[in-house]
Write a protein that holds these residues in place. Sequence first.
Motif, PDB file in Angstrom:
ATOM      1  N   SER A  21       0.844  -1.191   0.000  1.00 10.52           N
ATOM      2  CA  SER A  21       0.000   0.000   0.000  1.00 10.52           C
ATOM      3  C   SER A  21       0.882   1.243   0.000  1.00 10.52           C
ATOM      4  CB  SER A  21      -0.897   0.032   1.238  1.00 10.52           C
ATOM      5  OG  SER A  21      -1.753  -1.081   1.275  1.00 10.52           O
ATOM      6  N   THR A  23       0.335   5.378   0.807  1.00 12.23           N
ATOM      7  CA  THR A  23      -0.531   6.484   1.214  1.00 12.23           C
ATOM      8  C   THR A  23       0.114   7.794   0.796  1.00 12.23           C
ATOM      9  OG1 THR A  23      -1.300   5.228   3.128  1.00 12.23           O
ATOM     10  CG2 THR A  23      -1.686   7.596   3.146  1.00 12.23           C
ATOM     11  N   SER A  25       0.044  11.991   0.694  1.00 14.47           N
ATOM     12  CA  SER A  25      -0.491  13.170   1.378  1.00 14.47           C
ATOM     13  C   SER A  25       0.329  14.383   0.980  1.00 14.47           C
ATOM     14  CB  SER A  25      -0.467  12.985   2.900  1.00 14.47           C
ATOM     15  OG  SER A  25       0.862  12.776   3.343  1.00 14.47           O
ATOM     16  N   ARG A  72      -5.874   1.767  -7.424  1.00 19.73           N
ATOM     17  CA  ARG A  72      -5.849   2.974  -6.605  1.00 19.73           C
ATOM     18  C   ARG A  72      -7.232   3.314  -6.090  1.00 19.73           C
ATOM     19  NH1 ARG A  72      -3.425   7.580 -10.221  1.00 19.73           N
ATOM     20  NH2 ARG A  72      -3.846   8.852  -8.363  1.00 19.73           N
ATOM     21  N   ASP A  73      -7.235   4.016  -4.985  1.00 18.47           N
ATOM     22  CA  ASP A  73      -8.460   4.516  -4.375  1.00 18.47           C
ATOM     23  C   ASP A  73      -8.253   6.011  -4.192  1.00 18.47           C
ATOM     24  OD1 ASP A  73     -10.527   5.342  -2.741  1.00 18.47           O
ATOM     25  OD2 ASP A  73     -10.449   3.587  -1.442  1.00 18.47           O
ATOM     26  N   ASN A  74      -8.737   6.795  -5.124  1.00 14.21           N
ATOM     27  CA  ASN A  74      -8.475   8.238  -5.083  1.00 14.21           C
ATOM     28  C   ASN A  74      -9.151   8.922  -3.902  1.00 14.21           C
ATOM     29  OD1 ASN A  74      -6.848   8.156  -7.356  1.00 14.21           O
ATOM     30  ND2 ASN A  74      -8.498   8.699  -8.759  1.00 14.21           N
ATOM     31  N   ALA A  75     -10.263   8.389  -3.477  1.00 10.25           N
ATOM     32  CA  ALA A  75     -10.962   8.985  -2.332  1.00 10.25           C
ATOM     33  C   ALA A  75     -10.126   8.899  -1.063  1.00 10.25           C
ATOM     34  CB  ALA A  75     -12.307   8.305  -2.132  1.00 10.25           C
ATOM     35  N   GLU A  76      -9.322   7.849  -0.973  1.00  2.63           N
ATOM     36  CA  GLU A  76      -8.491   7.634   0.216  1.00  2.63           C
ATOM     37  C   GLU A  76      -7.015   7.938  -0.041  1.00  2.63           C
ATOM     38  OE1 GLU A  76      -9.666   6.945   3.155  1.00  2.63           O
ATOM     39  OE2 GLU A  76     -11.741   6.761   2.436  1.00  2.63           O
ATOM     40  N   ASN A  77      -6.702   8.415  -1.252  1.00  2.00           N
ATOM     41  CA  ASN A  77      -5.298   8.694  -1.617  1.00  2.00           C
ATOM     42  C   ASN A  77      -4.403   7.478  -1.406  1.00  2.00           C
ATOM     43  OD1 ASN A  77      -5.686  11.389  -2.420  1.00  2.00           O
ATOM     44  ND2 ASN A  77      -5.590  12.102  -0.309  1.00  2.00           N
ATOM     45  N   LEU A  78      -4.887   6.338  -1.854  1.00  2.00           N
ATOM     46  CA  LEU A  78      -4.149   5.093  -1.695  1.00  2.00           C
ATOM     47  C   LEU A  78      -3.859   4.467  -3.051  1.00  2.00           C
ATOM     48  CD1 LEU A  78      -6.101   3.514   1.271  1.00  2.00           C
ATOM     49  CD2 LEU A  78      -3.650   3.969   1.270  1.00  2.00           C
ATOM     50  N   TYR A  80      -2.289   0.652  -4.481  1.00  2.00           N
ATOM     51  CA  TYR A  80      -1.967  -0.703  -4.057  1.00  2.00           C
ATOM     52  C   TYR A  80      -1.160  -1.426  -5.137  1.00  2.00           C
ATOM     53  CZ  TYR A  80      -5.856   0.159  -0.842  1.00  2.00           C
ATOM     54  OH  TYR A  80      -6.695   0.680   0.105  1.00  2.00           O
TER      55      TYR A  80
END
Length: 128
Positions: A21, A23, A25, A72-78, A80
């Motif tokens: 993962s 993250t 920011s 990717r999960d753009n809502a969570e800025n992740l 994988y």
Amino acid sequence: QVQLVESGGGLVQTGGSLRLSCTASGRTGGSRPMGWFRLVPGKAREFVASISWNGGTTYYADSVKGRFAISRDNAENLVYLQMSSLKPEDTGVYYCAVGLYGPTWSGPPTQERLWDFWGQGTQVTVSS
């Protein structure tokens, strides 16, 4: 300033799986491509996989095609990296990266100059 924190590395046997993962920011620049590189002992850092900002386009190094999957999960800025059927040659430090290239770039973005690296990496060790 961008911060990238990679996690999920570890020790696994040949044939095993891991999910990395990343993250993101800070000033990630909004909708940027994201990617994974790895530093294998004795080699230069190499491209592993990339994903466009909307997830619609992915590229993989030939050595990992069919075994790794980036998402990717753009809502969570992740971001994988699901790694399966791991081999000893996959051992290395895996780095997450933010793409510097624009939407007009064509083809696999394998060159390091196309990427910014902000994370410390996560170690993946595959035992034989």
